[in-house]
Design a protein around this motif. Structure first.
Motif, PDB file in Angstrom:
ATOM      1  N   MET A 151      41.124  83.011 -47.536  1.00 32.29           N
ATOM      2  CA  MET A 151      40.958  83.940 -46.441  1.00 32.29           C
ATOM      3  C   MET A 151      39.612  83.693 -45.771  1.00 32.29           C
ATOM      4  O   MET A 151      38.608  83.459 -46.425  1.00 32.29           O
ATOM      5  CB  MET A 151      41.061  85.372 -46.939  1.00 32.29           C
ATOM      6  N   VAL A 152      39.579  83.775 -44.491  1.00 29.24           N
ATOM      7  CA  VAL A 152      38.366  83.615 -43.708  1.00 29.24           C
ATOM      8  C   VAL A 152      37.498  84.862 -43.851  1.00 29.24           C
ATOM      9  O   VAL A 152      38.003  85.977 -43.848  1.00 29.24           O
ATOM     10  CB  VAL A 152      38.708  83.397 -42.215  1.00 29.24           C
ATOM     11  N   SER A 153      36.198  84.650 -43.967  1.00 28.24           N
ATOM     12  CA  SER A 153      35.271  85.777 -44.000  1.00 28.24           C
ATOM     13  C   SER A 153      34.284  85.629 -42.851  1.00 28.24           C
ATOM     14  O   SER A 153      33.755  84.540 -42.619  1.00 28.24           O
ATOM     15  CB  SER A 153      34.503  85.806 -45.313  1.00 28.24           C
TER      16      SER A 153
ATOM     17  N   SER B 185      31.772  87.871 -42.776  1.00 27.87           N
ATOM     18  CA  SER B 185      30.705  88.712 -43.299  1.00 27.87           C
ATOM     19  C   SER B 185      29.345  88.181 -42.853  1.00 27.87           C
ATOM     20  O   SER B 185      29.068  86.983 -42.953  1.00 27.87           O
ATOM     21  CB  SER B 185      30.774  88.741 -44.823  1.00 27.87           C
TER      22      SER B 185
ATOM     23  N   LEU C 244      37.504  91.336 -40.928  1.00 31.00           N
ATOM     24  CA  LEU C 244      37.048  90.138 -41.631  1.00 31.00           C
ATOM     25  C   LEU C 244      35.557  90.192 -41.945  1.00 31.00           C
ATOM     26  O   LEU C 244      35.002  89.259 -42.508  1.00 31.00           O
ATOM     27  CB  LEU C 244      37.367  88.889 -40.808  1.00 31.00           C
ATOM     28  N   GLY C 245      34.897  91.296 -41.555  1.00 29.58           N
ATOM     29  CA  GLY C 245      33.510  91.503 -41.943  1.00 29.58           C
ATOM     30  C   GLY C 245      32.469  91.362 -40.863  1.00 29.58           C
ATOM     31  O   GLY C 245      31.280  91.571 -41.125  1.00 29.58           O
TER      32      GLY C 245
END
Length: 90
Positions: A1-3, A5, A29-30
């Protein structure tokens, strides 16, 4: 999963439609999101939704055809979150 953050994003047209969906997804996604829209009330509503879901967002009314409005969005990203990583020109 792409983050995302720790990333900061500006989403133009972020108050409705695809821009709203993009703002919400980036926040999920942050990313911290600057929701920019011609309609300031719509931008505020999306930012409130993001913040209510535990994300971080601020809103700004602006017209992407005006250089000063674009600069104001960048300035808000920098003053609110310390920088800018992503621009979605929706």
């Amino acid at each position: 999963m792409v983050s995302l953050s720790g990333k900061v994003a500006i989403v133009t047209g972020g108050g409705s439609g695809m821009g709203r969906a993009t703002s919400l997804r980036m926040a999920a996604l942050g990313a911290s999101v600057v929701v920019a829209d011609l309609d300031g009330a719509k931008a505020e509503a999306v930012a409130k939704e993001i913040n209510g879901d535990g994300g971080s967002a601020v809103a700004i009314a602006g017209d992407v055809t005006k250089a000063a409005d674009n600069q104001a969005a960048v300035d808000l990203a920098v003053s609110s979150y310390g920088g800018l990583d992503i621009l979605v020109a929706n």
